[in-house]
Motif scaffolding. Structure first.
Motif, mmCIF file in Angstrom:
data_model
loop_
_atom_site.group_PDB
_atom_site.id
_atom_site.type_symbol
_atom_site.label_atom_id
_atom_site.label_comp_id
_atom_site.label_asym_id
_atom_site.label_seq_id
_atom_site.Cartn_x
_atom_site.Cartn_y
_atom_site.Cartn_z
ATOM 1 N N ALA A 193 -11.518 -19.428 0.036
ATOM 2 C CA ALA A 193 -11.791 -19.481 -1.262
ATOM 3 C C ALA A 193 -12.253 -18.120 -1.951
ATOM 4 O O ALA A 193 -11.964 -17.545 -2.888
ATOM 5 C CB ALA A 193 -12.803 -20.287 -1.841
ATOM 6 N N LEU A 203 -8.154 -20.886 -8.199
ATOM 7 C CA LEU A 203 -8.510 -21.921 -6.981
ATOM 8 C C LEU A 203 -8.203 -23.101 -7.157
ATOM 9 O O LEU A 203 -8.422 -23.777 -8.062
ATOM 10 C CB LEU A 203 -9.910 -21.735 -6.712
ATOM 11 N N SER A 205 -8.659 -26.791 -5.158
ATOM 12 C CA SER A 205 -9.580 -27.302 -3.770
ATOM 13 C C SER A 205 -9.367 -28.904 -4.133
ATOM 14 O O SER A 205 -9.458 -29.457 -5.130
ATOM 15 C CB SER A 205 -11.073 -27.312 -4.376
ATOM 16 N N TYR A 228 -16.827 -19.041 -4.727
ATOM 17 C CA TYR A 228 -15.495 -18.520 -5.475
ATOM 18 C C TYR A 228 -15.758 -17.733 -6.361
ATOM 19 O O TYR A 228 -15.411 -16.432 -6.730
ATOM 20 C CB TYR A 228 -14.576 -19.736 -5.402
#
Length: 340
Positions: A193, A203, A205, A228
């Motif tokens: 990340a 990002l 996730s 991040y």
């Protein structure tokens, strides 16, 4: 406020009860579900990519088709395994799909996940360089993709071309302006990340990450997102990044919902091993009546940290049922949590 979309793995099976019995079924129903989601007010239609499996694979024909049928909804992937990709050819495909959709492509990429076959990327003609792991291979391909998406010339033109060239070095065509800023990295660890933040990728996730602290999944994921964002700030990028998390959420508002998910056994995190070395934690699913869902989701720290929520849908239950699930979340859950 949150951007809310769906994420389909695109399974098909001839088994009893499956509404997607072939690859054609999945592809056509994926287009129909994207259109239905847009009409319901959802913000995104995302698709998972798996090779050597009865699931969605080659994403760009599907993304382009969705782009021609819809007008507003984001279209994307979550994620494309970069170990399998020729990044230059991929840049051309992605540029074409983005132009067709009017700049709505949100391209999620990653180093990949456990596969159906051993080292499947080798069958596609790729292998790690000396001293590289397959994860290094995926990240190297990603860096090449990011570089060519900038739209800068890099190829020496032929002095006697078939068609006249513009002056200078040549870039890949078609180029879609702004696509470079709509690349997302699917990170399974805090370290990747942070790497994605440094390179200026958004990002993604998912419901799976490396178990790095032994804490509940949503707490580990929230910490990943904070790490991040800290790395993004330190890198000095001049825009605000986007962050998505994926969840399986099922409001129980009908008898059919109760029949499918009323006795869900996935209401707790699970821990397992992706390989001999990698301990992973899998996030729980949510299935309850709307008021209970609201209370449960309000405690999910990672959802609170993210600006985008991707709802994983059981695509084999058909377009109508999945549209019902999306509508139930948008109607009964999202407003009560301040997402809408």
């Amino acid at each position: 406020m949150k951007t809310i979309g769906f994420l389909s793995f695109g399974h098909w099976s001839p088994s009893t009860g499956s509404r997607t019995r072939s690859a054609r079924d999945v592809l056509l129903q994926s287009i129909d579900l994207a259109l239905a989601a847009e009409e319901l007010g959802a913000d995104g239609a995302y698709f998972r990519v798996h090779h050597f499996a009865r699931q969605l694979a080659s994403p760009f024909p599907l993304l382009a088709a969705v782009g021609t049928r819809t007008k507003r909804i984001e279209i994307g992937t979550g994620v494309i395994d970069m170990r399998y990709e020729n990044p230059l050819y991929m840049a051309e495909d992605a540029g074409a799909a983005d132009l067709i959709s009017g700049g709505r492509l949100q391209l999620g990429i990653s180093r990949g996940s456990p596969e159906q076959v051993i080292d499947g990327w080798r069958y596609f003609g790729y292998q790690p360089a000396d001293g590289e792991s397959d994860a290094d291979l995926g990240r190297r391909h990603a860096e090449v993709l990011l570089d060519v998406l900038r739209g800068e010339g890099f190829a020496e033109p032929n002095p006697r071309p078939m068609f006249p060239n513009p002056p200078g070095l040549l870039r890949l065509e078609p180029h879609s302006e702004g696509l470079r800023e709509r690349i997302w990295w699917g990170a399974g660890s805090n370290a990747t990340a942070i790497w994605a933040a440094k390179l200026g990728m958004n990002l993604q996730s998912s419901t799976l990450k490396n178990d790095e602290t032994g804490e509940p999944f949503h707490i580990q994921q929230a910490k990943q997102i904070r790490a991040y964002r800290e790395a993004w700030a330190e890198a000095g990028h001049d825009r605000t990044p986007r962050v998505s998390v994926s969840r399986s959420i099922f409001p129980l508002v009908s008898d059919q919902d109760l029949a499918y998910f009323g006795r869900s056994a996935e209401n707790a995190d699970k821990v397992g091993y992706l390989d001999a070395q990698t301990r992973a934690i899998f996030g729980r699913s949510y299935a309850a009546e709307p008021d209970q869902l609201v209370a449960q989701l309000a405690e999910d720290e990672a959802i609170a940290e993210a600006d985008t929520l991707l709802l994983t849908v059981p695509n084999q239950l058909g377009v109508d049922y999945n549209a019902h699930v999306i509508e139930a979340i948008l109607t009964h859950v999202a407003p009560a949590l301040g997402w809408r």
